[in-house]
Design a protein around this motif. Structure first.
Motif, PDB file in Angstrom:
ATOM      1  N   PRO A  81      -0.644   1.522   8.784  1.00 23.58           N
ATOM      2  CA  PRO A  81      -1.973   1.847   8.231  1.00 23.58           C
ATOM      3  C   PRO A  81      -2.188  -0.119   8.515  1.00 23.58           C
ATOM      4  N   ASP A  82      -1.549  -1.349   8.072  1.00 16.63           N
ATOM      5  CA  ASP A  82      -1.614  -2.278   8.034  1.00 16.63           C
ATOM      6  C   ASP A  82      -1.908  -2.109   9.684  1.00 16.63           C
ATOM      7  N   GLN A  83      -1.838  -1.825  10.096  1.00 14.53           N
ATOM      8  CA  GLN A  83      -2.776  -2.375  11.708  1.00 14.53           C
ATOM      9  C   GLN A  83      -4.490  -1.493  11.902  1.00 14.53           C
ATOM     10  N   ILE A  84      -4.977  -0.933  10.893  1.00  9.73           N
ATOM     11  CA  ILE A  84      -5.955  -0.462  11.077  1.00  9.73           C
ATOM     12  C   ILE A  84      -7.160  -1.483  10.187  1.00  9.73           C
ATOM     13  N   GLU A  85      -8.049  -1.845  11.477  1.00 10.24           N
ATOM     14  CA  GLU A  85      -8.845  -3.091  10.457  1.00 10.24           C
ATOM     15  C   GLU A  85     -10.455  -1.824  10.346  1.00 10.24           C
ATOM     16  N   TRP A  86     -10.129  -1.920   8.626  1.00  9.55           N
ATOM     17  CA  TRP A  86     -11.797  -0.957   8.566  1.00  9.55           C
ATOM     18  C   TRP A  86     -13.462  -2.281   8.757  1.00  9.55           C
ATOM     19  N   VAL A  87     -14.357  -1.539   9.565  1.00 10.11           N
ATOM     20  CA  VAL A  87     -15.184  -2.181   9.802  1.00 10.11           C
ATOM     21  C   VAL A  87     -16.550  -0.975   8.793  1.00 10.11           C
TER      22      VAL A  87
END
Length: 281
Positions: A81-87
């Motif tokens: 989850p901490d490797q996801i960058e939400w755009v």
């Protein structure tokens, strides 16, 4: 003289090589362009303003069914989850965001249709929703045909309002705004008579604390909306991996848990999980 020319040329080549190495070092570590983690990040497009589906909370975290689906898929692709960058990807910019490489995946109430399938590839579908109307609690609008000569709001780039005008209410006065939040505000103020989009989205808004008791869903099934995960056109490898992740999510019960967690409070009666890989437009 000849020796000096060779030496100068060699020095220039070496300098260029060093510059290229310095500039291009670990580009892949934050681009999110690969399909496995390995310490990098993955950029995923979602909506920021859709309660129950894709919502940016006041503390900066993200919630909703699309977020849960995308988080599960990313995990299967090798990303924590901490490797996801939400755009944030608004409806009108979803195809461009994928073609430009701004994001690797899009899970943003992205209904699969023929026009979009010409520009992007889809994994899924992972949810079957239906187009409906959101109106004020005391509204007498109960059918789509009641929208003739009424003001109808939807989001720029969405197909929902065009569907209503084409098939049910050609005299409806269409107002398009950038976000659903703005449409809901317009409905609350009375500047529009109805908001149309998918019932899953409308249920999310109707259940928000600030709107509870003010709105109702008309309960219409004006269309079938199969939500897919958007992938850049031609990236069949990622499509296959995402489909495998979605199948696993349904099989292990995580899909149903996400449905109940995000739609249950609104009393939304969802359809069963669609057949993954069966792209129904």
């Amino acid at each position: 003289m000849k020796l000096r020319k060779v030496t100068a040329a060699s020095a220039a080549v070496l300098a260029l090589a060093l510059t290229a190495t310095a500039c291009g070092g670990d580009d892949s570590s934050d681009s999110g362009s690969s399909s496995s983690g390995g310490g990098g990040k993955i950029k995923i497009g979602i909506k920021y303003d859709q309660p129950g589906l894709g919502l940016k909370e006041p503390d900066g975290s993200f919630s909703g069914f699309d977020v849960d689906v995308a988080t599960y898929v990313a995990k299967e692709l090798g990303y924590e989850p901490d490797q996801i960058e939400w755009v944030e990807t608004k409806s009108a910019d979803r195809e461009n965001a994928l073609s430009r490489g701004d994001v690797k995946l899009i899970a943003a109430t992205y209904s699969i249709n023929d026009e979009r399938a010409q520009k992007v590839d889809f994994a899924g579908p992972y949810l079957l929703a239906h187009q409906d109307l959101l109106v004020k609690k005391d509204s007498d609008i109960s059918e789509a045909t009641d929208l003739n000569d009424k003001k109808l709001c939807s989001v720029t780039g969405s197909t929902s309002a065009q569907n209503v005008k084409k098939d049910f209410a050609p005299k409806a006065q269409l107002k398009q705004l950038p976000t659903y939040s703005e449409c809901v505000a317009a409905l609350q103020s009375g500047s529009v008579d109805a908001l149309t989009t998918d019932d899953s989205i409308l249920a999310g808004y109707a259940s928000q604390d600030q709107y509870k008791g003010q709105f109702k869903l008309a309960g219409l099934k004006l269309s079938n909306e199969n939500y897919g995960v958007g992938v850049k056109k031609g990236d069949t490898e990622t499509v296959d991996k995402v489909n495998a992740a979605l199948e696993k999510m349904v099989k292990d019960g995580a899909w149903q848990k996400a449905v109940e967690a995000n739609f249950g409070p609104a009393g939304y009666k969802n359809e069963q999980a669609p057949e993954i890989g069966n792209i129904v437009k």
